[in-house]
Design a protein around this motif. Structure first.
Motif, PDB file in Angstrom:
ATOM      1  N   ARG A  84       0.802  -1.223   0.000  1.00 44.77           N
ATOM      2  CA  ARG A  84       0.000   0.000   0.000  1.00 44.77           C
ATOM      3  C   ARG A  84       0.835   1.272   0.000  1.00 44.77           C
ATOM      4  N   GLU A  85       2.156   1.150  -0.069  1.00 46.69           N
ATOM      5  CA  GLU A  85       2.987   2.339  -0.028  1.00 46.69           C
ATOM      6  C   GLU A  85       2.776   3.234  -1.243  1.00 46.69           C
ATOM      7  N   GLY A  86       2.556   2.669  -2.426  1.00 43.12           N
ATOM      8  CA  GLY A  86       2.354   3.467  -3.630  1.00 43.12           C
ATOM      9  C   GLY A  86       0.900   3.709  -3.963  1.00 43.12           C
ATOM     10  N   TYR A  87       0.026   3.585  -2.950  1.00 43.43           N
ATOM     11  CA  TYR A  87      -1.407   3.750  -3.193  1.00 43.43           C
ATOM     12  C   TYR A  87      -1.743   5.178  -3.612  1.00 43.43           C
ATOM     13  N   ALA A  88      -1.162   6.164  -2.965  1.00 46.49           N
ATOM     14  CA  ALA A  88      -1.490   7.564  -3.255  1.00 46.49           C
ATOM     15  C   ALA A  88      -1.005   7.989  -4.636  1.00 46.49           C
ATOM     16  N   THR A  89       0.085   7.415  -5.120  1.00 44.39           N
ATOM     17  CA  THR A  89       0.617   7.823  -6.426  1.00 44.39           C
ATOM     18  C   THR A  89      -0.278   7.357  -7.572  1.00 44.39           C
TER      19      THR A  89
END
Length: 208
Positions: A84-89
């Protein structure tokens, strides 16, 4: 009145469950919400008079697909926090794709309601007192759509064979059975008589 209340209740439950499937942080919770969405959709099929489709939705999707997802998620040790680390991108791109899909669904709904694309379509077979819902589906499926049904079966068969071929690994360290060699064995190769002496093992060493 009772059917209307049941419809709005199950429809709201299905929509809320679908939203919670994609927004829940715990993947196990997502699978459980998915099962609830399947059950609510099955209830909507029952209200529409499609009992067979409701049974398929419960037996196939809840009994097989959702349970498979649940066991896979529980057995795999996946670090979901890292995923989920790249969810915002990817959120802006996902919003654009979701907006396009929503616009397409609205356009299709408007066309169908106005009778544009579906005006010349064949009327569906309606179940009567002499013919049940399952019989009506079977007649339509195996008469009007028999070639599409067979094509779908061939595609699924090819996919199953491909999955087996891709995952099959022959390991030399594993002992495998040879049915031909087992069947062709005779008494000389299958039986070996040992003369055992009291106090001495089979290898001839003295027992202590």
């Amino acid at each position: 009145m009772l059917q209307g209340i049941a419809f709005y209740l199950m429809a709201a439950t299905a929509v809320v469950s679908g939203l919670l499937v994609v927004t829940a942080r715990n993947p196990v919770h997502s699978v459980l919400w998915l099962i609830l969405a399947f059950f609510s959709s099955a209830g909507l099929f029952v209200l529409l008079g499609a009992e067979f489709l409701a049974m398929l939705l419960v037996v196939v999707y809840v009994g097989a697909v959702a349970v498979l997802f649940l066991f896979v998620v529980m057995m795999l040790d996946v670090d979901f926090v890292r995923l989920r680390e790249g969810y915002a991108t990817y959120l802006p791109l996902a919003a654009i794709v979701a907006g396009i899909l929503l616009a397409e669904m609205i356009m299709i709904s408007i066309v169908v309601v106005q009778g544009g694309a579906a005006a010349d379509a064949t009327a569906p077979a309606v179940a009567t007192a002499e013919m049940s819902n399952i019989e009506a589906i079977g007649r339509v499926l195996y008469t009007d759509y028999i070639y599409f049904f067979q094509a779908a079966g061939i595609v699924l068969l090819i996919a199953m064979i491909g999955a087996i071929v891709l995952t099959l690994r022959k390991r030399t360290s594993v002992r495998r059975q040879d049915p031909g060699a087992q069947t062709n064995r005779d008494r000389k190769t299958a039986i070996e008589i040992k003369g055992v002496v009291t106090g001495v093992g089979v290898t001839g060493e003295e027992l202590r």
